[in-house]
Design a protein around this motif. Structure first.
Motif, PDB file in Angstrom:
ATOM      1  N   ALA A   1      25.156  50.933  39.009  1.00 32.97           N
ATOM      2  CA  ALA A   1      25.459  49.968  40.073  1.00 32.97           C
ATOM      3  C   ALA A   1      26.491  50.533  41.041  1.00 32.97           C
ATOM      4  CB  ALA A   1      25.973  48.663  39.459  1.00 32.97           C
ATOM      5  N   LEU A   2      27.530  51.183  40.511  1.00 34.15           N
ATOM      6  CA  LEU A   2      28.569  51.738  41.359  1.00 34.15           C
ATOM      7  C   LEU A   2      28.038  52.853  42.248  1.00 34.15           C
ATOM      8  CD1 LEU A   2      31.417  51.799  38.692  1.00 34.15           C
ATOM      9  CD2 LEU A   2      31.369  50.377  40.752  1.00 34.15           C
ATOM     10  N   GLU A   3      27.059  53.578  41.762  1.00 35.59           N
ATOM     11  CA  GLU A   3      26.460  54.641  42.558  1.00 35.59           C
ATOM     12  C   GLU A   3      25.497  54.094  43.607  1.00 35.59           C
ATOM     13  OE1 GLU A   3      23.682  58.665  41.952  1.00 35.59           O
ATOM     14  OE2 GLU A   3      24.414  57.555  40.220  1.00 35.59           O
ATOM     15  N   LYS A   4      24.776  53.033  43.253  1.00 33.82           N
ATOM     16  CA  LYS A   4      23.705  52.534  44.124  1.00 33.82           C
ATOM     17  C   LYS A   4      24.212  51.649  45.241  1.00 33.82           C
ATOM     18  CE  LYS A   4      19.273  50.054  43.965  1.00 33.82           C
ATOM     19  NZ  LYS A   4      18.260  49.404  43.090  1.00 33.82           N
ATOM     20  N   TYR A   5      25.281  50.881  44.985  1.00 38.15           N
ATOM     21  CA  TYR A   5      25.700  49.853  45.945  1.00 38.15           C
ATOM     22  C   TYR A   5      27.099  50.146  46.488  1.00 38.15           C
ATOM     23  CZ  TYR A   5      21.801  47.092  44.098  1.00 38.15           C
ATOM     24  OH  TYR A   5      20.556  46.655  43.718  1.00 38.15           O
ATOM     25  N   PRO A   6      27.176  50.738  47.673  1.00 39.19           N
ATOM     26  CA  PRO A   6      28.498  50.969  48.281  1.00 39.19           C
ATOM     27  C   PRO A   6      29.192  49.672  48.672  1.00 39.19           C
ATOM     28  CG  PRO A   6      26.733  51.498  49.841  1.00 39.19           C
ATOM     29  CD  PRO A   6      26.073  51.250  48.525  1.00 39.19           C
ATOM     30  N   GLN A   7      28.458  48.561  48.678  1.00 39.89           N
ATOM     31  CA  GLN A   7      29.056  47.268  49.040  1.00 39.89           C
ATOM     32  C   GLN A   7      30.003  46.752  47.957  1.00 39.89           C
ATOM     33  OE1 GLN A   7      25.788  47.980  48.901  1.00 39.89           O
ATOM     34  NE2 GLN A   7      24.697  47.257  50.725  1.00 39.89           N
ATOM     35  N   ILE A   8      29.977  47.366  46.788  1.00 38.15           N
ATOM     36  CA  ILE A   8      30.883  46.958  45.710  1.00 38.15           C
ATOM     37  C   ILE A   8      32.312  47.336  46.080  1.00 38.15           C
ATOM     38  CG2 ILE A   8      31.562  47.424  43.320  1.00 38.15           C
ATOM     39  CD1 ILE A   8      28.559  47.743  42.675  1.00 38.15           C
ATOM     40  N   ASP A   9      33.220  46.369  45.963  1.00 39.47           N
ATOM     41  CA  ASP A   9      34.616  46.580  46.336  1.00 39.47           C
ATOM     42  C   ASP A   9      35.544  46.727  45.133  1.00 39.47           C
ATOM     43  OD1 ASP A   9      34.385  45.825  49.371  1.00 39.47           O
ATOM     44  OD2 ASP A   9      33.435  44.167  48.308  1.00 39.47           O
ATOM     45  N   VAL A  10      35.127  46.187  43.986  1.00 37.50           N
ATOM     46  CA  VAL A  10      36.033  46.033  42.846  1.00 37.50           C
ATOM     47  C   VAL A  10      35.304  46.391  41.557  1.00 37.50           C
ATOM     48  CG1 VAL A  10      37.667  44.463  41.696  1.00 37.50           C
ATOM     49  CG2 VAL A  10      37.029  44.052  44.093  1.00 37.50           C
ATOM     50  N   ILE A  11      36.018  47.027  40.622  1.00 36.88           N
ATOM     51  CA  ILE A  11      35.521  47.227  39.264  1.00 36.88           C
ATOM     52  C   ILE A  11      36.228  46.237  38.355  1.00 36.88           C
ATOM     53  CG2 ILE A  11      35.422  48.802  37.302  1.00 36.88           C
ATOM     54  CD1 ILE A  11      35.216  51.111  39.272  1.00 36.88           C
ATOM     55  N   GLY A  12      35.446  45.479  37.579  1.00 36.10           N
ATOM     56  CA  GLY A  12      36.027  44.494  36.671  1.00 36.10           C
ATOM     57  C   GLY A  12      35.461  44.619  35.274  1.00 36.10           C
ATOM     58  N   THR A  13      36.306  44.432  34.270  1.00 36.81           N
ATOM     59  CA  THR A  13      35.841  44.433  32.882  1.00 36.81           C
ATOM     60  C   THR A  13      36.581  43.364  32.082  1.00 36.81           C
ATOM     61  OG1 THR A  13      37.438  45.996  31.926  1.00 36.81           O
ATOM     62  CG2 THR A  13      35.506  46.945  33.017  1.00 36.81           C
ATOM     63  N   THR A  14      36.131  43.199  30.837  1.00 35.41           N
ATOM     64  CA  THR A  14      36.694  42.208  29.918  1.00 35.41           C
ATOM     65  C   THR A  14      37.045  42.904  28.604  1.00 35.41           C
ATOM     66  OG1 THR A  14      35.097  40.678  30.897  1.00 35.41           O
ATOM     67  CG2 THR A  14      36.318  39.884  28.987  1.00 35.41           C
ATOM     68  N   PRO A  15      38.170  43.576  28.531  1.00 30.18           N
ATOM     69  CA  PRO A  15      38.478  44.376  27.345  1.00 30.18           C
ATOM     70  C   PRO A  15      38.462  43.593  26.039  1.00 30.18           C
ATOM     71  CG  PRO A  15      39.978  44.933  29.131  1.00 30.18           C
ATOM     72  CD  PRO A  15      39.203  43.732  29.573  1.00 30.18           C
ATOM     73  N   TYR A  16      38.819  42.315  26.066  1.00 30.63           N
ATOM     74  CA  TYR A  16      38.948  41.570  24.809  1.00 30.63           C
ATOM     75  C   TYR A  16      37.613  41.251  24.141  1.00 30.63           C
ATOM     76  CZ  TYR A  16      38.220  37.470  27.869  1.00 30.63           C
ATOM     77  OH  TYR A  16      37.717  36.575  28.788  1.00 30.63           O
ATOM     78  N   VAL A  17      36.485  41.488  24.806  1.00 25.87           N
ATOM     79  CA  VAL A  17      35.198  41.235  24.151  1.00 25.87           C
ATOM     80  C   VAL A  17      34.760  42.413  23.287  1.00 25.87           C
ATOM     81  CG1 VAL A  17      34.429  39.681  25.976  1.00 25.87           C
ATOM     82  CG2 VAL A  17      33.782  42.106  26.070  1.00 25.87           C
ATOM     83  N   GLU A  18      35.437  43.547  23.406  1.00 24.90           N
ATOM     84  CA  GLU A  18      35.103  44.682  22.547  1.00 24.90           C
ATOM     85  C   GLU A  18      35.389  44.318  21.094  1.00 24.90           C
ATOM     86  OE1 GLU A  18      33.628  47.262  23.712  1.00 24.90           O
ATOM     87  OE2 GLU A  18      34.174  47.464  25.839  1.00 24.90           O
ATOM     88  N   THR A  19      34.714  45.006  20.173  1.00 26.80           N
ATOM     89  CA  THR A  19      34.803  44.631  18.757  1.00 26.80           C
ATOM     90  C   THR A  19      35.998  45.232  18.039  1.00 26.80           C
ATOM     91  OG1 THR A  19      33.324  46.458  18.174  1.00 26.80           O
ATOM     92  CG2 THR A  19      32.312  44.303  18.578  1.00 26.80           C
TER      93      THR A  19
END
Length: 468
Positions: free
Chosen positions: A188-206
Motif C-alpha cells: 500500500a505504501l508503495e502503490k499509493y503516494p496519497q498516503i500521509d501517515v503510517i499507523g499501527t496497533t502494537p498492543y494487538v501483537e501476541t
C-alpha cells in the motif's frame, strides 16, 4: 452523494463577532496565485452605521473544526442491514475486534464509499474542514479500504482536507497472518503516494517482543518514507502490563526523530494505561519529550475510552472504573500537546456519538470538570486549531482569534431558528457553543474562502460579499 456545493470566492464577511470580543468585525479574503487556498487578508472593525438594521445577533466566527483521529472504513457498520446480527452483546474490546473482523469480510468498494460519504457529509456540515482518516490494510480487506479513501479524498478535496493513514489494526509480527499483513502494508505504501501517515496497533501483537518489533518497523518506515506516525497505544487499564509508551519515546529519540530532523508529527492515541501514572511518572514523561524536542501529541478519545477502557474484570465489585486521557491537565500541568478525537462512529468499538467534534468538546466539560470560560476555549482548541496543528496541517496556534494570513477555514455560528417555533437562542461566545452546541442548521462553513451552501446558508445572507 456528491460533495457539498460551494459558493464563489468570498470577498468578505461583514459584521461578525470573534472569540473574546464583544465588537463586530469585517473579515476580507485574498487568493494568492501560487496557492489553492484562500487566506484572511484583513480583520477590521465593522462600521455599524453603514449596516442595515440587524434583527438577529451577529454570527460568531471561529476557526473550523478538525478530526485528528477517525476511522473512515469502519464508520456506521451498524447502519448496514447485513450487519444486523453483529451488534454488541457484552461491549468488550475482544468482542469489538471479533465483530469488526467479521464485518470486514463483507467490505466492498461501493460499501466503503457509501459509508465514507456519510462520515464526510456529517463531518463537513458540522464544520470539519480537515481530518486524519484511518483505513485498514490486512489479509482480510487487502488494499480496498485505502482505495476507497483515495477516491473520497479526491472527490471531497474542495470541502475537506483528508490525511490518509495506512493502518495496521491487526498484528504484523505475530499470528499466522503477520507476514502477509506486513507485505500488504508495504504494498500500500508503495502503490499509493496519497498516503500521509503510517499507523499501527502494537498492543494487538501476541507478545511484548512482537509489539516492540511493530513499533520499530513503524518508526523506521515513517522516517524512510517521510510520513507522519500514529500509534494506537496502551489501550487498557491493567497495571500488570508494561506501558509501551516508554519504548515508543526511547525509540523515537534513538532514531533521531525530533523537530530539528523532521517536520513530521507523532500522534499517540488512547493511552488509557497512562491514566494510572503517578505524578512523578508524568513529570518524567514530559521531561523526556521536552528535553529531546520530540514532536509528540496525545489524542484523547473519550467516546470510545469511556465505553470500552475498563480494568480487568472484578466480579466481586460494582465499581467499574473508566479511563481516558485527562487532556486539559496534560496541556496545563505538564506542557504536553493534547487534542480530542472521535475515533469510531456507529460500530462495536463506539456505538454511540456523532460526527460533530463540538459535541466532543461539550462532553469534555463533564469528563474533565472543565466548565469555566477558559476551559471551554481550551476544549474548542482541542477539536480545532490544536487538532489541526497536531496532525501537521498548521503551526500550533494557542488562540481562537483569527489572524491575517491564516487559511480561510472558518465556521460561523448563526442566530437561526432550529426549533420550528419561530424562536432562536443565539450563541454569542465560545463558552456558549461548547456548553450547548447549536445544530448544524445554525452553522455556516467556509473552506479555503468558499462558503458551503446548505438549506439555510447561502449567498443571500447579508453578511457575505463575493468576488465578481
Amino acid at each position: 452523494m456528491p460533495p457539498p456545493n460551494l459558493s464563489e470566492k468570498l470577498a468578505s464577511i461583514r459584521g461578525v463577532r470573534l472569540a473574546n470580543s464583544s465588537s463586530t468585525w469585517d473579515i476580507s479574503f485574498d487568493y494568492p496565485p501560487d496557492s489553492p487556498h484562500g487566506i484572511i487578508k484583513s480583520i477590521t472593525p465593522h462600521d455599524t452605521h453603514s449596516s442595515s438594521q440587524r434583527t438577529s445577533q451577529p454570527a460568531l466566527a471561529l476557526p473550523s473544526l478538525t478530526h485528528p483521529h477517525i476511522h473512515l472504513d469502519k464508520a456506521f457498520i451498524h447502519n448496514e442491514p447485513r450487519n444486523a446480527h453483529r451488534l454488541p452483546l457484552t461491549g468488550s474490546f475482544q468482542e469489538a475486534l471479533s465483530l469488526t473482523a467479521a464485518a470486514k469480510q463483507d467490505f466492498t468498494l461501493p460499501d466503503l464509499l457509501r459509508r465514507g460519504e456519510w462520515l464526510l457529509a456529517e463531518s463537513v456540515s458540522a464544520g470539519v474542514t480537515a481530518m486524519r482518516a484511518f483505513v485498514e490494510v490486512d489479509h482480510t480487506v487487502g488494499l480496498k479500504c485505502v482505495e476507497a479513501a483515495v477516491t473520497l479524498k479526491k472527490q471531497w478535496h474542495n470541502a475537506c482536507e483528508m490525511q490518509i493513514v495506512c493502518f495496521a489494526q491487526d498484528p504484523i509480527f505475530s499470528t499466522d497472518y503477520g507476514d502477509e499483513n506486513t507485505r500488504l502494508m508495504e504494498q500500500a505504501l508503495e502503490k499509493y503516494p496519497q498516503i500521509d501517515v503510517i499507523g499501527t496497533t502494537p498492543y494487538v501483537e501476541t507478545s511484548l517482543e512482537a509489539a516492540k518489533k511493530n513499533i520499530d518497523w513503524a518508526v523506521d518506515r515513517a522516517l524512510q518514507l517521510d510520513k507522519h506516525l500514529d500509534f494506537h497505544l496502551d489501550y487498557h487499564l491493567d497495571t500488570e502490563k508494561e506501558a509501551l509508551m516508554w519504548y515508543v519515546l526511547n525509540t523515537l529519540i534513538q532514531r533521531g526523530w525530533n523537530t530539528h530532523s523532521t517536520r513530521n508529527q507523532v500522534m499517540l492515541g488512547h493511552c488509557t494505561r497512562m491514566t494510572l501514572f503517578t505524578s512523578s511518572e508524568w513529570q518524567k514523561l514530559a521531561q523526556l519529550i521536552h528535553t529531546h524536542d520530540v514532536p509528540v501529541s496525545f489524542v484523547g478519545l473519550p467516546t470510545s475510552d469511556l465505553y470500552m477502557a475498563s480494568p480487568p474484570h472484578q466480579p466481586d465489585t460494582q465499581h467499574l472504573a473508566r479511563g481516558t486521557l485527562q487532556i486539559p491537565e496534560l496541556i496545563r500541568r505538564y506542557g504536553l500537546d493534547g487534542v480530542l478525537g472521535m475515533n469510531n462512529l456507529g460500530n462495536a468499538f463506539t456505538p454511540w456519538g456523532s460526527a460533530d467534534p463540538l459535541q466532543l468538546a461539550c462532553l469534555g466539560v463533564g469528563v474533565y470538570q472543565a466548565g469555566t470560560r477558559t476551559d471551554t476555549e481550551l476544549l474548542y482548541e482541542c477539536v480545532s486549531t490544536r487538532a489541526r496543528a497536531a496532525i501537521g496541517l498548521a503551526e500550533l496556534e494557542q488562540s481562537l482569534m483569527l489572524w491575517e494570513g491564516q487559511e480561510a477555514n472558518l465556521v460561523l455560528f448563526c442566530d437561526r431558528d432550529e426549533t420550528g417555533c419561530g424562536v432562536s437562542r443565539p450563541r454569542g461566545s465560545v463558552a456558549e457553543t461548547v456548553w450547548d452546541p447549536p445544530g448544524r442548521l445554525a452553522r455556516d462553513v467556509v473552506f479555503c474562502g468558499r462558503l458551503g451552501i446548505s438549506g439555510l446558508a447561502g449567498p443571500r445572507d447579508a453578511m457575505y460579499r463575493f468576488l465578481p
